[in-house]
Write an enzyme that holds these catalytic residues in place. Sequence first.
Site, PDB file in Angstrom:
ATOM      1  N   GLU A 174      37.180  35.898  36.934  1.00 23.60           N
ATOM      2  CA  GLU A 174      37.598  35.448  35.587  1.00 23.60           C
ATOM      3  C   GLU A 174      37.048  34.070  35.239  1.00 23.60           C
ATOM      4  O   GLU A 174      37.801  33.185  34.810  1.00 23.60           O
ATOM      5  CB  GLU A 174      39.134  35.460  35.481  1.00 23.60           C
ATOM      6  CG  GLU A 174      39.718  36.858  35.597  1.00 23.60           C
ATOM      7  CD  GLU A 174      41.228  36.941  35.363  1.00 23.60           C
ATOM      8  OE1 GLU A 174      41.864  35.889  35.146  1.00 23.60           O
ATOM      9  OE2 GLU A 174      41.765  38.063  35.392  1.00 23.60           O
ATOM     10  N   GLU A 293      40.660  44.531  37.640  1.00 22.79           N
ATOM     11  CA  GLU A 293      42.084  44.182  37.534  1.00 22.79           C
ATOM     12  C   GLU A 293      42.632  44.897  36.309  1.00 22.79           C
ATOM     13  O   GLU A 293      42.182  44.649  35.192  1.00 22.79           O
ATOM     14  CB  GLU A 293      42.314  42.663  37.382  1.00 22.79           C
ATOM     15  CG  GLU A 293      42.082  41.877  38.650  1.00 22.79           C
ATOM     16  CD  GLU A 293      42.546  40.412  38.538  1.00 22.79           C
ATOM     17  OE1 GLU A 293      43.519  40.144  37.797  1.00 22.79           O
ATOM     18  OE2 GLU A 293      41.913  39.562  39.173  1.00 22.79           O
TER      19      GLU A 293
END
Lengths: 503, 502
Positions: A174, A293
């Site tokens: 991320e 995710e």
Amino acid sequence: MSKTAKITLHPELEIADVDSRLYGSFVEHLGRCIYGGIYEPGHPTADEEGFRGDVLDLVRKLQVPIVRFPGGNFVSAYNWEDGIGPVEERPRRLEIAWRAIETNQFGLNEFMSWCAKAGTQPMYTINLGTRGIDTARNVVEYCNHPGGAYWSDLRKSHGVAEPYKIKTWCLGNEMDGPWQMGYKTATEYGRLANETAKVMRQVDPDIELVACGSSNSQMPTYPEWNATVLEHTYEHVDYISIHDYYGRRIKRIETFLAQSVDMDRYIKTIIATCDYVKAKKRSRKTINISFDEWNVVFYYRKSKPEIEPWRIAPARGEAMYSLVDAVVFGSLIITLLKHADRVRMACQALLINVLGLIVTRTNSVCWRQTIYYPFYHASVYGRGRALSLNIKSPTYEDAEFDTVPYVDGVAVVNDENDTLTIFAINRSLKEDIVLDGQAIDYSDYSVREHITLTSEDISAGNTAENPDNITPKSNGNANLKDGRLLATLPKTSWNVIRLEKKR
Amino acid sequence: MSETAKIILHPELEIGTIDPRIYGSFVEHLGRCVYGGIYEPGHPTADSEGFRRDVLELIRAIDVPIVRYPGGNFVSGFNWEDSVGPRENRPRRLELAWRTIETNQFGMNEFMRWCKKAKTAPMFAINLGTRGIDAARNILEYCNHPGGTYWSDLRKSHGVQEPHNIKTWCLGNEMDGPWQLGHKTAHEYGRIALETAKVMRQVDKDLELVACGSSNSRMPTFPEWEATVLEHAYDEIDYISMHNYYGNKEDRTENYLAQSLDMDNFIRTVISTCDYVKARKRSKKTINLSFDEWNVWFHSGEADKKIAPWSIAPPQLEDVYTFEDALVVGCLLITLLKHADRIKMACLAQLVNVIAPIMTETGGKCWKQTIYYPYYHASRFGRGRAFDLHIKSPVYHDDQFDAVPYVEGIATVSDDKQTITIFAVNRNLKEAINIEGDCRDYADYRVLEHITLTSDDLKAQNTAENPDRVVPESNGNADLSDGKLSATLPKASWNVIRLGRV
């Protein structure tokens, strides 16, 4: 008279071979996922390495093909060297992503040993937040090089003679998120990811690399982040990673139930972005998606508990998943399968305790959340070729998603054992819906089982005290006769209709 | 023994509704397309307005739904006001795009009258090369405003009481091309296209606007040009245009017949680019494609170099098409239909003489080129909804495209479901291929006709002397019984298999 959704089962409606890694999961040094989750020396079921046997049993049932590790946000400040070597010499660290204390009692070698016992493969994430190319080359050498050099010999000195040959590596986590330790702009990250990828491949040319895409589809830089990163890295990475958690800040339950529509748009946009850059780069290579995710967030959770900083393995992300969460979770799996041609890996996040499929009490029991079941069904029955059902479903109007079909579904055919499994959800809160399937090409099949997961109380879930409150029942009425499939999908339900060839 | 390709006709394999405008064409002030093509006062068949009736007849047979006009490269140096009002007052101009003399004897109002007679609708391109917003607002007022203002009253003074109400407008032509008069960077063009679109919509809210995409898939700026232009203009435009021409300069026919795979990839990429920008703009609106110049173009290159500049309507771009070109045009039509969900308009460039299905002799006859036939068949029979055939075809190897299926095809189902048409090309130059079709859901249909277009010579042409060297014949052996379709696709052939409900 019940509403009807029409489907077609036809071999030519094939989407793709399902990569089994679509049923991956994720273990992060976060909350009680590891400590008190998969690892708890002293627990009555713990083995000699401290792995909880009760948890391993439930994990093995899921047949999880791949598990991402060690983060998540955690990895962007993690020094992997802290987690290897004699346990008593490992440092206690400030874990600054989640503001906890990391004891480093569980590290790389423990994880690999656990993977072997859980029957899964690792997906290893490197730190591109506080660190960079140099530590990346070191961890690849430690893991994958046979020996005769500093880091590989260090591994041997830690009692691991053979290299792990870890195949799949994530280039950070991320990195588009301002919350990330060592957050970067798309250009900064694209450059670093590309140079790191090249260096890692110098150590081991056989690895697969995943570049960070967007953390979710509401990021202000979405989807340009993905385009810019791929412009820098296109020839040196194999996958772009995307993440999303569904149901955050959703008030209306109808909108919550429609979350997979958002996931579907997200995946389509990322595919379009990859293919735009492919043409721009004049490349013949196709970049696929690692949705590494994903999960739903508890619809009925009232408020997030305050967590004191600098504690060891504090409870975080732990609440009870409800039946309606499981239905939305099922719709997300269906959506991943609908894009099986381009989504090749996916990781439900996380495996234990933190938004987990499985919940544990430290030094006590463990049990299955409602969302365990759709994951289990898909992983066990969803191997083979994905088929579109070309569903014609009645719809409802939603302020965010406009027109939403009540019924969503997908099928997976397994040619080896002549089975065909339909996964379907009914989003209606009020009505059962009849699934009416044209299945002339499968008239030599019959229904083996129609599993339903539903409840009169859609807010109900499983607890330590009542761990089997919500469980799937083999009680559906699906019937296949003369090439026509009929099945009632109960209101607010997850369904698994298992067909097999008549013998 | 011949090889077999399997197909499936299934109601769930629908691609989308076919916008009839996918069978559009293009008339540019270029070579003899207008002068000596559609317009030739004094020709034996010319009507009172100078329109050639022999040409009109061939066009009406095709049933062309929309015609792009007046360019092309021409439009980027065109002053539309030169072409309205009394003919004797219209100026002769240096035509800078093709370096000829433009007499302006045929203009805006002549084109609109011709459209009526050809039973077609206009797609009008404006000049964003040498001109800009002001000329755009003026022509729109001239064409679409009822009256009571300078430009609309000027139209009335030219004898046109009712506004033309032209709905579809192209914001310039191939503005990414360095050859274009007033070529622009993507940012420059995106900005001017956006501001021009806004001003045009102020004059008439009821417009459809097409922004320029790439001139071809080999442009160095492709596909970033599309992304940049759309970033600027997304909310104000409806379509992005695509252009591409294919050829067989190196005489490698197998590779040439596979060029439709390049078109397919081009279309997919532009769709991806549109949808990438859609997400960037957080827009709910989808941009569709207008493939408003496509064809085979390569035969006339050498001849054109010999044409002296500043002549009137010289024979430019007069490709004489061969039989194999017709097969390629067939494959390209099939490819457009495969994307009927996103391609809403397409223009075969051009209609007459200039890289065209129809050829004329000035003062003499007109005839159908080889490529006329697949275009005619698709336009006549390919209306309704498009269906994927999920073809499982034997393949051949090609350096550019790797594996190329010998059989290319698509089906269309008419709106009333009474007729189904399968269009198919066999790319195999040496052998026929048998089709086996699973048509269980259409067991109550029968073969009405199996048309084939074949030739003993890949390079055969239709000429003034021998206009029927290559013509379709209703001689195919397609059969549909018990829900099974069988048909032989002759080697190197274009096929139209028409089914009707019993």
